[in-house]
Enzyme design. Structure first.
Site, PDB file in Angstrom:
ATOM      1  N   ASP A   1      -4.136 -11.113  11.838  1.00  0.00           N
ATOM      2  CA  ASP A   1      -3.087 -10.875  11.129  1.00  0.00           C
ATOM      3  C   ASP A   1      -2.739 -12.185  10.778  1.00  0.00           C
ATOM      4  O   ASP A   1      -1.924 -12.766  10.683  1.00  0.00           O
ATOM      5  CB  ASP A   1      -1.843  -9.799  11.133  1.00  0.00           C
ATOM      6  CG  ASP A   1      -1.185  -9.876  10.396  1.00  0.00           C
ATOM      7  OD1 ASP A   1      -0.655 -10.781   9.263  1.00  0.00           O
ATOM      8  OD2 ASP A   1      -1.123  -8.630   9.758  1.00  0.00           O
TER       9      ASP A   1
ATOM     10  N   ARG B   1       0.954  -1.577   0.214  1.00  0.00           N
ATOM     11  CA  ARG B   1      -0.030   0.118  -0.025  1.00  0.00           C
ATOM     12  C   ARG B   1       0.653   0.979  -0.195  1.00  0.00           C
ATOM     13  O   ARG B   1       1.232   1.491   1.080  1.00  0.00           O
ATOM     14  CB  ARG B   1      -0.924   0.102   1.113  1.00  0.00           C
ATOM     15  CG  ARG B   1      -2.389   0.989   1.353  1.00  0.00           C
ATOM     16  CD  ARG B   1      -2.545   0.955   2.823  1.00  0.00           C
ATOM     17  NE  ARG B   1      -3.559  -0.108   3.051  1.00  0.00           N
ATOM     18  CZ  ARG B   1      -5.140   0.218   3.860  1.00  0.00           C
ATOM     19  NH1 ARG B   1      -5.301   1.363   3.773  1.00  0.00           N
ATOM     20  NH2 ARG B   1      -5.181  -0.357   3.908  1.00  0.00           N
TER      21      ARG B   1
ATOM     22  N   THR C   1      -0.854   7.724  -1.077  1.00  0.00           N
ATOM     23  CA  THR C   1      -2.255   7.406  -2.074  1.00  0.00           C
ATOM     24  C   THR C   1      -2.926   7.016  -0.945  1.00  0.00           C
ATOM     25  O   THR C   1      -4.344   6.595  -1.291  1.00  0.00           O
ATOM     26  CB  THR C   1      -1.845   6.976  -3.300  1.00  0.00           C
ATOM     27  OG1 THR C   1      -1.338   5.630  -3.440  1.00  0.00           O
ATOM     28  CG2 THR C   1      -1.365   8.105  -4.208  1.00  0.00           C
TER      29      THR C   1
ATOM     30  N   ASP D   1       0.658 -13.196   9.642  1.00  0.00           N
ATOM     31  CA  ASP D   1       1.263 -13.276  11.316  1.00  0.00           C
ATOM     32  C   ASP D   1       1.270 -14.657  11.915  1.00  0.00           C
ATOM     33  O   ASP D   1       1.966 -15.279  12.441  1.00  0.00           O
ATOM     34  CB  ASP D   1       1.359 -12.043  11.421  1.00  0.00           C
ATOM     35  CG  ASP D   1       2.106 -10.761  11.623  1.00  0.00           C
ATOM     36  OD1 ASP D   1       3.527 -10.417  10.971  1.00  0.00           O
ATOM     37  OD2 ASP D   1       2.044  -9.267  12.744  1.00  0.00           O
TER      38      ASP D   1
HETATM   39  N1  URA Z   1      -5.760  -8.848   6.742  1.00  0.00           N
HETATM   40  C1  URA Z   1      -5.436  -9.566   7.818  1.00  0.00           C
HETATM   41  O1  URA Z   1      -4.445 -10.278   7.827  1.00  0.00           O
HETATM   42  N2  URA Z   1      -6.421  -9.354   8.915  1.00  0.00           N
HETATM   43  C2  URA Z   1      -7.702  -8.893   9.154  1.00  0.00           C
HETATM   44  O2  URA Z   1      -8.357  -8.249   9.740  1.00  0.00           O
HETATM   45  C3  URA Z   1      -7.275  -7.770   7.901  1.00  0.00           C
HETATM   46  C4  URA Z   1      -6.455  -7.360   6.855  1.00  0.00           C
END
Ligand code: URA
Length: 209
Positions: free
Chosen positions: A200, A104, A108, A203
């Site tokens: 995540d 990202r 922007t 992760d």
């Molecule tokens: N990406 C992720 O890994 N978890 C989320 O909740 C949103 C985007």
């Protein structure tokens, strides 16, 4: 308008619960994502074309069916999408695997491609784009732009958990791309996380934090 399929198979729902659980460790999380990807793939391939063949059984000659051999490409969005690839290849071991990496832009906030490697015969293949999380929909929409720009015509998008906001963005951007989801959640929070979600995904898959 793109169709949205939410898989309510008991095995998928059971495993998704343990994927969501914050106490599920990396090893088990990976295994569960793998298993859910296989189960989802089983459903997604329901419309694959078959051709009739003859087979000699120990008893008689019979007409039977095999896959018509339409070429398939699996494309994970880096990095978390990689966690779903092996589960898919369990069922379709000959599928080719492309990769799309996006980041990202901090100014922007738009997704920017940093890596794209696809099978050379993009125009002849059906594609399944995979990412465990459909959050804002920005990356998925950009990855589909990227596939279409290179000639892909028939694309499906598969994720574990989606936010309604992401589904809406993707449906508007790509009304021809059907969306396959294991869990459709409540919303996105202010940090772009899906609620309740699973945290995540990258992760948790790779043990980073
Ligand atoms: N990406 C992720 O890994 N978890 C989320 O909740 C949103 C985007």
């Amino acid at each position: 308008m793109a169709k949205v399929y939410v898989f309510d198979h008991p095995l998928i729902q059971h495993k998704i619960t343990y994927i969501r659980d914050k106490n599920t460790g990396t090893k088990e999380f990976r295994e569960l994502v793998d298993e859910v990807a296989t189960l989802m793939m089983f459903e997604i391939t329901r419309d694959m074309q078959l051709q009739e063949v003859e087979v000699e059984t120990p008893v008689a000659r019979a007409k039977s069916k095999i896959l018509a051999g339409k070429k398939l490409g699996i494309v994970p969005i880096l990095r978390a999408g990689i966690g779903m690839v092996d589960g898919i290849l369990n069922l379709l071991p000959a599928a080719k695997v492309g990769h799309i990496g996006l980041y990202r832009d901090p100014e922007t906030l738009k997704p920017v491609e940093y890596y794209v490697k696809l099978p050379s015969d993009v125009e002849e293949r059906d594609f399944i784009l995979v990412d465990p999380m459909l959050a804002t929909g920005g990356s998925a929409a950009a990855a589909i732009d990227s596939l279409k720009k290179r000639g892909a015509k028939n694309i499906k998008f598969m994720c574990l958990i989606a936010a309604p906001e992401g589904v809406e963005v993707l449906q508007k951007a790509h009304p021809d791309v059907d969306i396959y989801i294991a869990g459709l959640d409540e919303k996105l929070n202010d940090h772009g996380y899906i609620v309740p979600g699973l945290g995540d995904a990258g992760d948790r898959l790779f043990g980073t934090k």
